[in-house]
Design a protein around this motif. Sequence first.
Motif, PDB file in Angstrom:
ATOM      1  N   ASN A  68      -6.987  28.951  33.802  1.00 61.24           N
ATOM      2  CA  ASN A  68      -6.152  28.536  34.799  1.00 61.24           C
ATOM      3  C   ASN A  68      -5.740  26.938  34.859  1.00 61.24           C
ATOM      4  N   LEU A  69      -6.676  26.166  34.613  1.00 65.52           N
ATOM      5  CA  LEU A  69      -6.547  24.737  34.449  1.00 65.52           C
ATOM      6  C   LEU A  69      -5.711  24.454  33.076  1.00 65.52           C
ATOM      7  N   LYS A  70      -5.990  25.218  31.949  1.00 64.76           N
ATOM      8  CA  LYS A  70      -5.112  24.991  30.703  1.00 64.76           C
ATOM      9  C   LYS A  70      -3.759  25.289  31.073  1.00 64.76           C
ATOM     10  N   LYS A  71      -3.472  26.338  32.135  1.00 63.81           N
ATOM     11  CA  LYS A  71      -2.028  26.660  32.295  1.00 63.81           C
ATOM     12  C   LYS A  71      -1.224  25.477  32.994  1.00 63.81           C
ATOM     13  N   LEU A 103      -2.498  28.663  39.712  1.00 61.53           N
ATOM     14  CA  LEU A 103      -1.176  29.216  39.316  1.00 61.53           C
ATOM     15  C   LEU A 103      -1.093  30.758  39.653  1.00 61.53           C
ATOM     16  N   ILE A 104      -0.165  30.945  40.841  1.00 63.08           N
ATOM     17  CA  ILE A 104      -0.328  32.558  41.236  1.00 63.08           C
ATOM     18  C   ILE A 104       0.660  33.058  40.583  1.00 63.08           C
ATOM     19  N   LYS A 105       2.185  32.496  40.234  1.00 63.39           N
ATOM     20  CA  LYS A 105       3.123  33.164  39.728  1.00 63.39           C
ATOM     21  C   LYS A 105       4.079  32.422  39.045  1.00 63.39           C
ATOM     22  N   GLU A 106       4.739  32.863  38.112  1.00 71.56           N
ATOM     23  CA  GLU A 106       5.916  31.886  37.715  1.00 71.56           C
ATOM     24  C   GLU A 106       6.994  32.834  37.085  1.00 71.56           C
ATOM     25  N   GLY A 107       8.150  32.255  36.833  1.00 69.79           N
ATOM     26  CA  GLY A 107       9.213  33.064  36.523  1.00 69.79           C
ATOM     27  C   GLY A 107      10.554  32.623  37.068  1.00 69.79           C
ATOM     28  N   GLN A 108      11.598  33.485  36.537  1.00 68.47           N
ATOM     29  CA  GLN A 108      13.104  33.076  36.525  1.00 68.47           C
ATOM     30  C   GLN A 108      13.384  33.637  38.221  1.00 68.47           C
TER      31      GLN A 108
END
Length: 167
Positions: free
Chosen positions: A120-123, A144-149
């Motif tokens: 998670n820390l790397k992301k 980070l819970i979620k990512e996207g368009q």
Amino acid sequence: TDTPRIGDILQKLAPFLKMYGEYVKNFDNAMELVKTWTERSPQFKFIIQDIQKEKVCGNLTLQHHMLEPVQRIPRYEMLLKDYLRKLPQDSLDWKDAEKSLEIISTAASHSNSAIRKMENLKKLLEIYEMLGEEEDIVNPSNELIKEGQILKLAARNTSAQERYLFL
């Protein structure tokens, strides 16, 4: 043969297995460093190859030996579960073995949790760099819970604009 027990011994040693979490957390970075220095430094590469040839290494690479501690806790957990399946429930070692399994399972989940936190820390660090290092989001308490368009709808003219969202 007088007292065939291992549960009591493992129970005393099991709390120390939590230390493997730190090792596991840094494992990917350590492997990358070995790879980098093997490629960059012929002297380092030669030393590693020379050591690996020694009989005590069993013809195994440094990376293989580095992987052993990562596999140790899950292996102990698996062996202890198997031991308990084959151990008669009225055995003197049953309660100690059961308690050892509980402690080792906790250490295994602690180790897995350490891996997830590090990933998670790397992301978060990657996202921080993508955002131009303006907003400091790299913090162990951030996740980070979620990512996207996504499509952002404008309030005035209902036109849609594509955006990339990090939640």
